[in-house]
Design an enzyme around this catalytic site. Sequence first.
Site, mmCIF file in Angstrom:
data_model
loop_
_atom_site.group_PDB
_atom_site.id
_atom_site.type_symbol
_atom_site.label_atom_id
_atom_site.label_comp_id
_atom_site.label_asym_id
_atom_site.label_seq_id
_atom_site.Cartn_x
_atom_site.Cartn_y
_atom_site.Cartn_z
ATOM 1 N N GLY A 194 0.841 -1.216 0.000
ATOM 2 C CA GLY A 194 0.000 0.000 0.000
ATOM 3 C C GLY A 194 0.861 1.245 0.000
ATOM 4 C CG ASP A 199 -1.508 -0.304 8.080
ATOM 5 O OD1 ASP A 199 -2.368 0.559 7.811
ATOM 6 O OD2 ASP A 199 -1.368 -1.340 7.409
ATOM 7 N NE ARG A 251 -2.100 -4.549 -0.962
ATOM 8 C CZ ARG A 251 -1.635 -3.865 0.094
ATOM 9 N NH1 ARG A 251 -0.505 -4.202 0.644
ATOM 10 N NH2 ARG A 251 -2.306 -2.843 0.575
ATOM 11 C CG ASP A 284 1.627 -2.778 10.539
ATOM 12 O OD1 ASP A 284 2.462 -2.104 9.893
ATOM 13 O OD2 ASP A 284 0.884 -3.605 9.987
ATOM 14 C CG ASP A 319 3.571 -6.818 7.455
ATOM 15 O OD1 ASP A 319 3.021 -6.391 6.410
ATOM 16 O OD2 ASP A 319 2.945 -7.307 8.402
ATOM 17 C CB THR A 360 2.900 0.622 6.214
ATOM 18 O OG1 THR A 360 1.536 0.402 6.605
ATOM 19 C CG2 THR A 360 3.776 0.378 7.427
ATOM 20 N NE ARG A 382 -2.285 -4.975 5.847
ATOM 21 C CZ ARG A 382 -2.701 -5.194 4.612
ATOM 22 N NH1 ARG A 382 -3.529 -6.178 4.368
ATOM 23 N NH2 ARG A 382 -2.319 -4.439 3.616
HETATM 24 O O1 F6P Z 1 -1.406 -1.379 4.733
HETATM 25 C C1 F6P Z 1 -1.968 -0.165 4.353
HETATM 26 C C2 F6P Z 1 -3.437 -0.326 4.119
HETATM 27 O O2 F6P Z 1 -3.976 0.926 3.716
HETATM 28 C C3 F6P Z 1 -4.233 -0.883 5.296
HETATM 29 O O3 F6P Z 1 -4.503 0.081 6.283
HETATM 30 C C4 F6P Z 1 -5.453 -1.413 4.614
HETATM 31 O O4 F6P Z 1 -6.047 -2.453 5.357
HETATM 32 C C5 F6P Z 1 -4.898 -1.942 3.315
HETATM 33 O O5 F6P Z 1 -3.671 -1.255 3.085
HETATM 34 C C6 F6P Z 1 -5.784 -1.750 2.123
HETATM 35 O O6 F6P Z 1 -5.162 -2.333 1.033
HETATM 36 P P1 F6P Z 1 -5.639 -2.164 -0.478
HETATM 37 O O7 F6P Z 1 -5.289 -0.772 -0.909
HETATM 38 O O8 F6P Z 1 -4.879 -3.198 -1.224
HETATM 39 O O9 F6P Z 1 -7.118 -2.345 -0.473
#
Ligand code: F6P
Length: 330
Positions: A18, A135, A79, A137, A110, A133, A179
């Site tokens: 992300g 997050d 991803r 985390d 991660d 990120t 997340r």
């Molecule tokens: O890891 C960053 C994040 O924005 C999280 O907070 C969220 O759960 C996820 O990515 C969303 O991912 P995507 O953009 O692939 O829907």
Amino acid sequence: MQDQPINIKKIGVLTSGGDAPGMNAAIRAVVRAGFYYNLEVYGIYRGYEGMINDDIRKLDSRSIAHVLERGGTFLKSARSLEFRTPEGRKKAYDNLKSHGIDALVVIGGDGSLTGAHLFYKEFGIPAVGLPGTIDNDLFGTDLTIGFDTACNTAIGAIDKIRDTATSHDRLFFVEVMGRDAGFIAINAGIGSAAAAILIPEKKFPVEKLIDRLKFREKAKKESNIVIVAEGGKSGGAQEISEKVKKILPTYDIKVTILGHLQRGGAPSSFDRILSSKLGVSAVEGLLKGKFDVMVGIINNKIVYTPIKRAIIDDKEVDDEDLRIAGILST
Ligand code: F6P
């Protein structure tokens, strides 16, 4: 983790997973530091997908003009499922070798750092990770790139929700990202005077929430905003609002899911500075032979943590933050 200086001439930089505000500032810092140390720097586009598809281009100083202040990532992100396979990683390795790239800087969360760790183990490509990120985390850094901006964005949005919540005496459930971590929720909750903060790491029974809301009703609070982190076992903002509605049917309840707007926008000054420091330190770490590590910042000092620890060890939410949030929301 090794710590022996090696001869590096060409480095590749990529953003993966992300996107997070500040990633551009981090790329810029990696490129600038690379040039300062007479390295060639290659941009690997769309993360590991680009490594597999040979979407790799040499960067010059024009490539990083006016990117410091921009959200997103000009290297784009993805991803990659193929990189999870040994065949995918072999293709990626062959492409890196064809460009003569001998080290990597990986900016991401991660999953992205896990990729860098695996790649180092399998092919010995030195890599330093940057915690990118929203997050927050990752173990091994007090703060991750993009977290501060995401919290500011969430708080800005909740302020607007507060205006309409107060005008209509409404109860809002606002869902924030993270997340399976509650860091954004805690900061956004404290920073926006939330009535309660629900995070995946801690239990917050509906009964307790009802008590809190009734207490606030007696105290004549004009609006109630409950922050719900995504990823909780009891569900998101929608599910929790429905449970509350059953018990408090007279309450006028609305739900807002902030979603991806938390990932966008210009990075805050904090994120620009954090990303810039980490980007330079990543290149300097590589040159000193620190690889298979993530560079982070702890107590305002640069720290290199083995990637394995950064991804496996849990970063705990601070109970003191939750205690303070509890006092402020009564
Ligand atoms: O890891 C960053 C994040 O924005 C999280 O907070 C969220 O759960 C996820 O990515 C969303 O991912 P995507 O953009 O692939 O829907």
